[in-house]
Design a protein around this motif. Structure first.
Motif, PDB file in Angstrom:
ATOM      1  N   UNK A  89      48.834  49.227  44.524  1.00 37.39           N
ATOM      2  CA  UNK A  89      47.963  48.436  43.662  1.00 37.39           C
ATOM      3  C   UNK A  89      46.527  48.907  43.871  1.00 37.39           C
ATOM      4  N   UNK A  90      45.894  49.270  42.808  1.00 36.58           N
ATOM      5  CA  UNK A  90      44.519  49.746  42.907  1.00 36.58           C
ATOM      6  C   UNK A  90      43.553  48.595  42.701  1.00 36.58           C
ATOM      7  N   UNK A  91      42.538  48.541  43.536  1.00 40.65           N
ATOM      8  CA  UNK A  91      41.496  47.535  43.413  1.00 40.65           C
ATOM      9  C   UNK A  91      40.229  48.242  42.982  1.00 40.65           C
ATOM     10  N   UNK A  92      39.683  47.797  41.879  1.00 40.44           N
ATOM     11  CA  UNK A  92      38.436  48.386  41.397  1.00 40.44           C
ATOM     12  C   UNK A  92      37.282  47.866  42.239  1.00 40.44           C
ATOM     13  N   UNK A  93      36.366  48.707  42.532  1.00 43.07           N
ATOM     14  CA  UNK A  93      35.198  48.285  43.299  1.00 43.07           C
ATOM     15  C   UNK A  93      34.080  47.898  42.351  1.00 43.07           C
ATOM     16  N   UNK A  94      32.997  47.461  42.900  1.00 45.26           N
ATOM     17  CA  UNK A  94      31.856  47.031  42.081  1.00 45.26           C
ATOM     18  C   UNK A  94      32.041  45.585  41.674  1.00 45.26           C
ATOM     19  N   UNK A  95      31.819  45.289  40.441  1.00 49.57           N
ATOM     20  CA  UNK A  95      31.884  43.900  39.981  1.00 49.57           C
ATOM     21  C   UNK A  95      33.314  43.431  39.734  1.00 49.57           C
ATOM     22  N   UNK A  96      34.290  44.337  39.831  1.00 49.45           N
ATOM     23  CA  UNK A  96      35.686  43.979  39.550  1.00 49.45           C
ATOM     24  C   UNK A  96      36.388  43.348  40.751  1.00 49.45           C
ATOM     25  N   UNK A  97      35.869  43.491  41.942  1.00 54.43           N
ATOM     26  CA  UNK A  97      36.519  42.922  43.112  1.00 54.43           C
ATOM     27  C   UNK A  97      36.262  43.753  44.349  1.00 54.43           C
ATOM     28  N   UNK A  98      36.948  43.399  45.424  1.00 52.34           N
ATOM     29  CA  UNK A  98      36.759  44.120  46.669  1.00 52.34           C
ATOM     30  C   UNK A  98      37.993  43.952  47.548  1.00 52.34           C
ATOM     31  N   UNK A  99      38.172  44.917  48.427  1.00 51.99           N
ATOM     32  CA  UNK A  99      39.196  44.790  49.456  1.00 51.99           C
ATOM     33  C   UNK A  99      38.487  44.167  50.649  1.00 51.99           C
ATOM     34  N   UNK A 100      38.872  42.960  50.988  1.00 51.89           N
ATOM     35  CA  UNK A 100      38.160  42.234  52.047  1.00 51.89           C
ATOM     36  C   UNK A 100      38.558  42.713  53.436  1.00 51.89           C
ATOM     37  N   UNK A 101      37.564  42.738  54.319  1.00 51.12           N
ATOM     38  CA  UNK A 101      37.825  43.061  55.714  1.00 51.12           C
ATOM     39  C   UNK A 101      38.514  41.880  56.390  1.00 51.12           C
ATOM     40  N   UNK A 102      38.180  40.676  55.946  1.00 47.00           N
ATOM     41  CA  UNK A 102      38.821  39.446  56.400  1.00 47.00           C
ATOM     42  C   UNK A 102      39.158  38.643  55.150  1.00 47.00           C
ATOM     43  N   UNK A 103      40.383  38.175  55.040  1.00 47.62           N
ATOM     44  CA  UNK A 103      40.778  37.454  53.825  1.00 47.62           C
ATOM     45  C   UNK A 103      40.041  36.127  53.685  1.00 47.62           C
ATOM     46  N   UNK A 104      39.409  35.661  54.733  1.00 45.05           N
ATOM     47  CA  UNK A 104      38.731  34.361  54.715  1.00 45.05           C
ATOM     48  C   UNK A 104      37.305  34.415  54.189  1.00 45.05           C
ATOM     49  N   UNK A 105      36.744  35.618  54.038  1.00 46.56           N
ATOM     50  CA  UNK A 105      35.336  35.703  53.648  1.00 46.56           C
ATOM     51  C   UNK A 105      35.091  36.956  52.836  1.00 46.56           C
TER      52      UNK A 105
END
Length: 116
Positions: A89-105
């Motif tokens: 699954x590809x996650x777009x960066x920028x305003x489309x989202x982010x891969x979080x380092x911690x799912x809580x923040x």
């Protein structure tokens, strides 16, 4: 929810508890630290801790999958296949989202500002 589970949870987590008590989502005490299908077996026994988890076994759209995982011996194979799919699954960066380092923040920069 299984009445015996309700009774034991009330002892562990009383309504006005003064400390943070935790319980395992997998109620099979002999298998809590094992990576297996026990969680799904517990759901089929009406022993889901979170209502949303128990709904997986109750909802006609997901019940067959839960039953298959609970009864099957191929849990680890299916889990591995699911992880490969998730990895694709590809996650777009920028305003489309982010891969979080911690799912809580959300990720922040050194100044504490959001990194979108």
């Amino acid at each position: 929810m299984d009445p015996s589970l309700v009774s034991s949870l009330r002892l562990i987590c009383p309504q006005n508890a003064t400390k943070d008590n935790t319980v395992s989502l997998d109620q099979n005490q002999l298998r809590t630290n094992l990576f297996d299908n026990s969680y799904y077996v517990q759901l089929m026994r009406n022993r889901g801790i979170l209502q949303i988890d128990q709904e997986l076994a109750l909802d006609p759209r997901t019940r067959v999958t839960v039953m298959s995982l609970a009864n099957g011996s191929n849990f680890t194979t299916l889990f591995g296949q699911a992880m490969v799919k998730m990895g694709a699954v590809e996650v777009l960066t920028g305003t489309q989202g982010q891969i979080r380092k911690s799912c809580r923040a959300i990720n922040t920069d050194q100044n504490g500002e959001s990194k979108n």
